[in-house]
Structure formats: structure tokens, C-alpha cells
Design a protein around this motif. Structure first.
Motif, PDB file in Angstrom:
ATOM      1  N   ARG A  28       0.830  -1.208   0.000  1.00 22.63           N
ATOM      2  CA  ARG A  28       0.000   0.000   0.000  1.00 22.63           C
ATOM      3  C   ARG A  28       0.865   1.259   0.000  1.00 22.63           C
ATOM      4  NH1 ARG A  28      -3.608  -3.267   3.203  1.00 22.63           N
ATOM      5  NH2 ARG A  28      -2.408  -2.804   5.097  1.00 22.63           N
ATOM      6  N   THR A  29       1.972   1.225   0.749  1.00 21.83           N
ATOM      7  CA  THR A  29       2.880   2.374   0.769  1.00 21.83           C
ATOM      8  C   THR A  29       3.485   2.628  -0.605  1.00 21.83           C
ATOM      9  OG1 THR A  29       3.421   1.970   3.095  1.00 21.83           O
ATOM     10  CG2 THR A  29       4.963   3.315   1.829  1.00 21.83           C
ATOM     11  N   VAL A  30       3.933   1.568  -1.243  1.00 13.85           N
ATOM     12  CA  VAL A  30       4.552   1.700  -2.562  1.00 13.85           C
ATOM     13  C   VAL A  30       3.539   2.195  -3.585  1.00 13.85           C
ATOM     14  CG1 VAL A  30       5.580   0.383  -4.457  1.00 13.85           C
ATOM     15  CG2 VAL A  30       6.342   0.006  -2.107  1.00 13.85           C
ATOM     16  N   LYS A  31       2.297   1.726  -3.447  1.00 12.93           N
ATOM     17  CA  LYS A  31       1.256   2.171  -4.378  1.00 12.93           C
ATOM     18  C   LYS A  31       1.102   3.685  -4.332  1.00 12.93           C
ATOM     19  CE  LYS A  31      -1.952  -1.257  -5.188  1.00 12.93           C
ATOM     20  NZ  LYS A  31      -3.227  -1.974  -4.992  1.00 12.93           N
ATOM     21  N   GLY A  32       1.142   4.244  -3.111  1.00 14.72           N
ATOM     22  CA  GLY A  32       1.058   5.692  -2.973  1.00 14.72           C
ATOM     23  C   GLY A  32       2.259   6.395  -3.578  1.00 14.72           C
ATOM     24  N   ARG A  33       3.428   5.798  -3.449  1.00 13.46           N
ATOM     25  CA  ARG A  33       4.639   6.416  -3.992  1.00 13.46           C
ATOM     26  C   ARG A  33       4.749   6.267  -5.502  1.00 13.46           C
ATOM     27  NH1 ARG A  33       8.694   4.180   0.815  1.00 13.46           N
ATOM     28  NH2 ARG A  33       7.891   5.579   2.437  1.00 13.46           N
ATOM     29  N   LEU A  34       3.864   5.475  -6.092  1.00 11.36           N
ATOM     30  CA  LEU A  34       3.817   5.340  -7.546  1.00 11.36           C
ATOM     31  C   LEU A  34       2.716   6.204  -8.150  1.00 11.36           C
ATOM     32  CD1 LEU A  34       4.350   1.491  -7.995  1.00 11.36           C
ATOM     33  CD2 LEU A  34       5.941   3.311  -8.620  1.00 11.36           C
ATOM     34  N   GLY A  35       2.183   7.114  -7.360  1.00 13.92           N
ATOM     35  CA  GLY A  35       1.145   8.018  -7.858  1.00 13.92           C
ATOM     36  C   GLY A  35       1.682   9.021  -8.860  1.00 13.92           C
ATOM     37  N   ARG A  36       0.771   9.737  -9.490  1.00  9.98           N
ATOM     38  CA  ARG A  36       1.151  10.671 -10.548  1.00  9.98           C
ATOM     39  C   ARG A  36       2.045  11.792 -10.029  1.00  9.98           C
ATOM     40  NH1 ARG A  36      -3.694  12.886 -14.104  1.00  9.98           N
ATOM     41  NH2 ARG A  36      -3.788  10.615 -14.424  1.00  9.98           N
ATOM     42  N   ARG A  37       1.737  12.311  -8.842  1.00 10.85           N
ATOM     43  CA  ARG A  37       2.505  13.446  -8.338  1.00 10.85           C
ATOM     44  C   ARG A  37       3.944  13.069  -7.984  1.00 10.85           C
ATOM     45  NH1 ARG A  37      -0.348  17.202  -3.998  1.00 10.85           N
ATOM     46  NH2 ARG A  37      -1.613  17.501  -5.885  1.00 10.85           N
ATOM     47  N   PRO A  38       4.182  12.018  -7.155  1.00 12.12           N
ATOM     48  CA  PRO A  38       5.587  11.688  -6.856  1.00 12.12           C
ATOM     49  C   PRO A  38       6.381  11.252  -8.078  1.00 12.12           C
ATOM     50  CG  PRO A  38       4.092  10.032  -5.946  1.00 12.12           C
ATOM     51  CD  PRO A  38       3.240  11.162  -6.389  1.00 12.12           C
ATOM     52  N   LEU A  39       5.750  10.490  -8.980  1.00 11.52           N
ATOM     53  CA  LEU A  39       6.472  10.074 -10.179  1.00 11.52           C
ATOM     54  C   LEU A  39       6.755  11.256 -11.092  1.00 11.52           C
ATOM     55  CD1 LEU A  39       4.888   6.644 -11.204  1.00 11.52           C
ATOM     56  CD2 LEU A  39       7.025   7.103  -9.999  1.00 11.52           C
ATOM     57  N   GLY A  40       5.827  12.215 -11.136  1.00 13.25           N
ATOM     58  CA  GLY A  40       6.064  13.423 -11.928  1.00 13.25           C
ATOM     59  C   GLY A  40       7.249  14.213 -11.399  1.00 13.25           C
ATOM     60  N   ALA A  41       7.360  14.298 -10.077  1.00 17.16           N
ATOM     61  CA  ALA A  41       8.493  15.013  -9.480  1.00 17.16           C
ATOM     62  C   ALA A  41       9.813  14.306  -9.802  1.00 17.16           C
ATOM     63  CB  ALA A  41       8.301  15.111  -7.962  1.00 17.16           C
ATOM     64  N   VAL A  42       9.813  12.973  -9.714  1.00 16.38           N
ATOM     65  CA  VAL A  42      11.033  12.221 -10.026  1.00 16.38           C
ATOM     66  C   VAL A  42      11.392  12.383 -11.501  1.00 16.38           C
ATOM     67  CG1 VAL A  42      12.063   9.924 -10.116  1.00 16.38           C
ATOM     68  CG2 VAL A  42      10.628  10.558  -8.182  1.00 16.38           C
ATOM     69  N   ALA A  43      10.385  12.349 -12.374  1.00 15.35           N
ATOM     70  CA  ALA A  43      10.637  12.521 -13.809  1.00 15.35           C
ATOM     71  C   ALA A  43      11.219  13.903 -14.091  1.00 15.35           C
ATOM     72  CB  ALA A  43       9.350  12.317 -14.599  1.00 15.35           C
ATOM     73  N   ALA A  44      10.726  14.923 -13.385  1.00 11.86           N
ATOM     74  CA  ALA A  44      11.255  16.275 -13.578  1.00 11.86           C
ATOM     75  C   ALA A  44      12.719  16.356 -13.156  1.00 11.86           C
ATOM     76  CB  ALA A  44      10.409  17.271 -12.778  1.00 11.86           C
ATOM     77  N   VAL A  45      13.047  15.724 -12.018  1.00 17.06           N
ATOM     78  CA  VAL A  45      14.440  15.713 -11.569  1.00 17.06           C
ATOM     79  C   VAL A  45      15.316  14.956 -12.570  1.00 17.06           C
ATOM     80  CG1 VAL A  45      15.999  14.918  -9.761  1.00 17.06           C
ATOM     81  CG2 VAL A  45      13.802  15.925  -9.140  1.00 17.06           C
ATOM     82  N   ALA A  46      14.796  13.844 -13.094  1.00 12.90           N
ATOM     83  CA  ALA A  46      15.553  13.077 -14.083  1.00 12.90           C
ATOM     84  C   ALA A  46      15.810  13.907 -15.339  1.00 12.90           C
ATOM     85  CB  ALA A  46      14.797  11.798 -14.439  1.00 12.90           C
TER      86      ALA A  46
END
Length: 333
Positions: A28-46
Motif C-alpha cells: 500500500r505504501t509503494v502504491k502511494g509512492r507510484l502516484g502521478r505526483r511523486p512520479l512526476g516530481a522524479v521525472a522532472a528531476v531526471a
């Protein structure tokens, strides 16, 4: 000290074997961390890392392939870091690497099945003039982009075929197989009770591995296979370098790739040339791709390779099945 409950013991067992996504809270924790907002932030940093690396490389060279290569590598840094620290990928990778290294003895008989035909085929390419001309003409950036491309094709092939191996496990989790799979695990006693209490159809339905749990198991299979392919590729690279230094004379290389060749890769080893290293790197990467396809398509090899791994998978799926039954029973109380 009191013993942990069966469910807690099973969760600890999952994590220690590189299967954190089998634990409900972690999933459940990982599911939340795979949401659009956190992944979008990681993609922006990448993207920022890629742009910075591309610009920095561009200031030192005009080689487009090198710029692209360093940009891709830089973009992977935040992605890998996020996956390892926040998505528990580090737990999966550490266990899989440890298991693979501890079972290196199994690699030798498996690889010897693929090596004869592979050596026959690739050695013919190694003494082919056109291969030397093509590989020698590649600059370092294009060469490594080609290696990465071979690796991506191999991974894509594995991601299509490996889930089929997993489907065979969860579709066969009947009561007797559940008891056998859980032998020696924290849920061994509970497995016997669950097998006696549930119909086979219910157990098979409960055993189905989907979503993040399935991704976890496929990742374990993928890393295990990738490590074996990497070891084989390194062995092929070593073979080509030694074979080339012994049998391919400088005059022959010069007649193949031009009067300016060969150029020493290391000054103290004049026979170890840039041309030889490039050809060996290119063909060893190609050999890795060939071996990947062979490993999952040859029936005998699949039986040998997946034999020990499937035992581990059956055990993991069996413990997960009992774990889910216990969670259902606890929820119903």
C-alpha cells in the motif's frame, strides 16, 4: 522473548527474500509512492539531470552519441535512487544478487549447453571483415548506445516471457502442493490447516499473483536471468580479447580496417588494440542477447535454469497464499 504471530513472521520472511511487495502494508505504501505526483516530481528531476549532463558533455565534445549516452545515464540516477530508497527495489536487488552469486556452480552446466553453438556462430562473425569494419568505425558513444540497445531488447524479451513462468506456479497451488511449498517456512503449520480448510479452487484463486506482487516476482526472475547473461557476456568478451590477441595479427587488422590501424588500447600491451576491444564489446553484447533468447526458448535449458528458481517461487507463492488466507480470517473476526 515472545514469538511473532504467523502473519508477522511471514512478512519478515517475505522481506528477507526480496519480496517486500507481498507484505500488505509495504504494498500500500509503494502504491502511494507510484502516484502521478511523486512520479512526476522524479521525472522532472531526471529531466534536469539529463539536461545538465547533456549540456556539460556538449561543452567538452561535439559527439552527439556521447551527449545522448551521458544524458541517459544521468537521467537514470534519480530514477534508480528513488526506486532503491522509496520503492524497496534495493531489497529485491540485494537478495537476488546474493542468491545468484551463491549458486554460481549451477551456471557452468547451464551455460555449457548454449556455448558450443554460440561460440561456433559468433566466432565466425569475429573473423569476418565487415564486422571489424563496422565495429571499428563506431566511436565510443555509438558503441555503448548499441550495447544498451541490445540490453533493452533482451529485457523486453524477458518481460514478455517471464510472466508465463509465474503463471504456471499460481495456477497449480492446490492443497497438497500448498503444504509441500510451505515446508520449512514460518507458515508450515498454518499451511496444513489452510489446506484442510479450503477447497482447491479457493486456494488457486487466492494464490493468483497480480499487480505489484507479480511485478516483484518478475523483477526477481529478471535480475536473476540478467546477472547470468552479464556473466556470460563477460566470459565471451574475455574469450574474444584473448583469441584476438593470439590469432589476429596487426597486419590482418590493417588489411581489414585500414592503414591507420591498429591502435594500442594499452601502451604496454600492443596486441590489445582499440579495434579488438570494440569488436569484442560489440559481439559479447550480441552474445548476451542471443543467450537471453535461447535461455527462455529452449525447453531443456528452461527446465534446468528454472528448476531451482521455480522451487523458490512455489515456496513464495505458497506462503503468500496462506498469508492472504490468514489476513482474510483476521478481517472476518
Amino acid at each position: 522473548m515472545s514469538q511473532p504471530s504467523p502473519s508477522v513472521a511471514a512478512e519478515q520472511w517475505f522481506v528477507s527474500r526480496g519480496l517486500p511487495y507481498f507484505v500488505d502494508d509495504i504494498r500500500r505504501t509503494v502504491k502511494g509512492r507510484l502516484g502521478r505526483r511523486p512520479l512526476g516530481a522524479v521525472a522532472a528531476v531526471a529531466a534536469l539531470f539529463a539536461a545538465g549532463a547533456g549540456i556539460g558533455t556538449g561543452l567538452g565534445t561535439e559527439d552527439t552519441s556521447s551527449i545522448v549516452l551521458f544524458a541517459l545515464l544521468a537521467s537514470g540516477v534519480p530514477l534508480v535512487t528513488y526506486a532503491a530508497r522509496r520503492l524497496y527495489a534495493g531489497t529485491v536487488v540485494r537478495w537476488t544478487i546474493g542468491r545468484t552469486l551463491s549458486s554460481l556452480g549451477l551456471l557452468v552446466p547451464l551455460v555449457t549447453r548454449a556455448l558450443p553453438l554460440l561460440l561456433l556462430f559468433v566466432t565466425f562473425l569475429f573473423i569476418n571483415t565487415e564486422v571489424w569494419q563496422v565495429a571499428s568505425a563506431l566511436d565510443d558513444g555509438v558503441l555503448w548506445v548499441s550495447v544498451v540497445l541490445f540490453a533493452l531488447v533482451a529485457i523486453a524479451f524477458l518481460l514478455v516471457r517471464l510472466p508465463e513462468e509465474l503463471d504456471q506456479v499460481d495456477d497449480e497451488m492446490t492443497g497438497s502442493r500448498l503444504t509441500a511449498a510451505c515446508a520449512g517456512t514460518p507458515l508450515e503449520d498454518e499451511a496444513a490447516r489452510v489446506a484442510a480448510s479450503y477447497e482447491d479452487a479457493d486456494l488457486i484463486a487466492t494464490a493468483q499473483v497480480t499487480g505489484l506482487a507479480k511485478a516483484n516476482l518478475v523483477l526477481v526472475l529478471l535480475i536473476s536471468q540478467a546477472l547470468q547473461v552479464l556473466l556470460l557476456s563477460l566470459a565471451m568478451f574475455t574469450f574474444f580479447v584473448v583469441f584476438g590477441m593470439v590469432s589476429i595479427k596487426p597486419d590482418v587488422i590493417r588489411s581489414w580496417v585500414g592503414p591507420d590501424a591498429p591502435t594500442p588500447f594499452v601502451d604496454s600491451l600492443p596486441l590489445l588494440t582499440h579495434e579488438l576491444v570494440r569488436v569484442s564489446t560489440f559481439l559479447s553484447a550480441f552474445s548476451g542477447l542471443y543467450f537471453t533468447v535461447y535461455a527462455v526458448s529452449d525447453e531443456t535449458y528452461r527446465t534446468q535454469f528454472f528448476g531451482s528458481l521455480m522451487k523458490q517461487l512455489r515456496r513464495a507463492v505458497g506462503v503468500r497464499t496462506v498469508y492472504r488466507c490468514l489476513a482474510r480470517e483476521n478481517a472476518g473476526q
